[in-house]
Design an enzyme around this catalytic site. Sequence first.
Site, PDB file in Angstrom:
ATOM      1  N   ASN A 137       6.717  -4.375  -1.724  1.00  0.00           N
ATOM      2  CA  ASN A 137       6.694  -2.948  -2.201  1.00  0.00           C
ATOM      3  C   ASN A 137       7.030  -2.236  -1.284  1.00  0.00           C
ATOM      4  O   ASN A 137       6.396  -1.761  -0.190  1.00  0.00           O
ATOM      5  CB  ASN A 137       5.360  -2.610  -3.146  1.00  0.00           C
ATOM      6  CG  ASN A 137       5.461  -1.119  -3.477  1.00  0.00           C
ATOM      7  OD1 ASN A 137       6.380  -0.483  -3.336  1.00  0.00           O
ATOM      8  ND2 ASN A 137       4.248  -0.879  -4.088  1.00  0.00           N
ATOM      9  N   HIS A 148      10.905  -0.052 -10.140  1.00  0.00           N
ATOM     10  CA  HIS A 148      10.345  -0.005  -8.909  1.00  0.00           C
ATOM     11  C   HIS A 148       9.832  -1.179  -8.689  1.00  0.00           C
ATOM     12  O   HIS A 148       9.060  -1.923  -9.314  1.00  0.00           O
ATOM     13  CB  HIS A 148       9.106   0.968  -8.756  1.00  0.00           C
ATOM     14  CG  HIS A 148       8.319   1.146  -7.694  1.00  0.00           C
ATOM     15  ND1 HIS A 148       8.506   0.858  -6.562  1.00  0.00           N
ATOM     16  CD2 HIS A 148       6.722   1.005  -7.726  1.00  0.00           C
ATOM     17  CE1 HIS A 148       7.429   0.648  -5.687  1.00  0.00           C
ATOM     18  NE2 HIS A 148       6.437   0.634  -6.425  1.00  0.00           N
ATOM     19  N   CYS A 177       6.035   6.315  -4.620  1.00  0.00           N
ATOM     20  CA  CYS A 177       6.990   5.222  -5.218  1.00  0.00           C
ATOM     21  C   CYS A 177       7.706   5.582  -6.271  1.00  0.00           C
ATOM     22  O   CYS A 177       8.767   4.839  -6.555  1.00  0.00           O
ATOM     23  CB  CYS A 177       6.090   4.091  -5.730  1.00  0.00           C
ATOM     24  SG  CYS A 177       5.015   3.276  -4.501  1.00  0.00           S
TER      25      CYS A 177
END
Length: 323
Positions: A280, A250, A113
């Site tokens: 996500n 993020h 990520c």
Amino acid sequence: MLRARIIGIGACMPARIVHNNDLDPKLETSHEWIASRTGIEQRYIAGADEFTSTLAAGTAKNALQNAGVEAMSIDLILVATTTPDDTMPATATKVQHVIGAKNAAAFDINAACSGFVYAMTTANSFIVSGAAKRVLVIGAETYSRIMDWTDRSTCVLFGDGAAALLLEAAEGQGTADDRGILASQIYTDGAFTHQLNTTGGVSSTQVSGHLTMAGKEIFRHAVGKMPDAVMRAMQSLGLPLSAIDWLVPHQANQRILAGVAQKLEIGDERIISTVAQHANTSAASIPLALYTGVQDGRIKEGQLIACPALGAGLTWGCTVLRW
């Protein structure tokens, strides 16, 4: 001095949207349960004919069109991904071929990520050193391919997608008023690999495995390490946190975004969140949020943007840029 200035942006999403209510009833969850705990309302899921490379190539073409430049002018293509089409070659090489960027070197970056922050940091190094003039930085993921769709604690959190920034070398004054990437801080601590990983891999099990995550521990890392990376990056520029126009973190889940913002004392009006629409998307989440902010007119030329992230590794960091 040379700065890595953003001259183009693009995005590419799978055709299929999966709302919370569309998830398998066997998960014993609901829209209300997911939305109240994560802020997620839907996600995009790649179809059988959609791959990380096709999404990456689609967003590359979009970014080039947005910038009004030809693919042959690109010197380097970086694809941040944890879900490549194949173990080898790099997904970036497929993108290079599809878009016709014959003069570009191409490779992938795997920092989970945090991948986009790592890729932007790498691109900046190539540009400020004079090794490249134009670099295409792509975040592209098909996390649906590594989900255990019987695990409610993980499968509801993730989605697929891709977005890209096209960077170009430009002269700057060497001050924080320059446009482009101004600062990057990246970190790693491999002691926590077991808290966010997959259950397999080429060398260990010969299969990709499924994503597993110690949610509470990762939450604590995220709301501690992401704000710290922002503060360190801003300190390196000699700027206060109040100088940040937009926090574009993020997009893990809304609770993490809120925790990071609270630590930084940044109000909701200065945060760009796309968690509800995209879930996500790992390395694609920051550029997708930037793309959304540009498309809806919130992000404007000259604004200062901080982009922190945390991912498996553990890896984390922050890129600060002026649009």
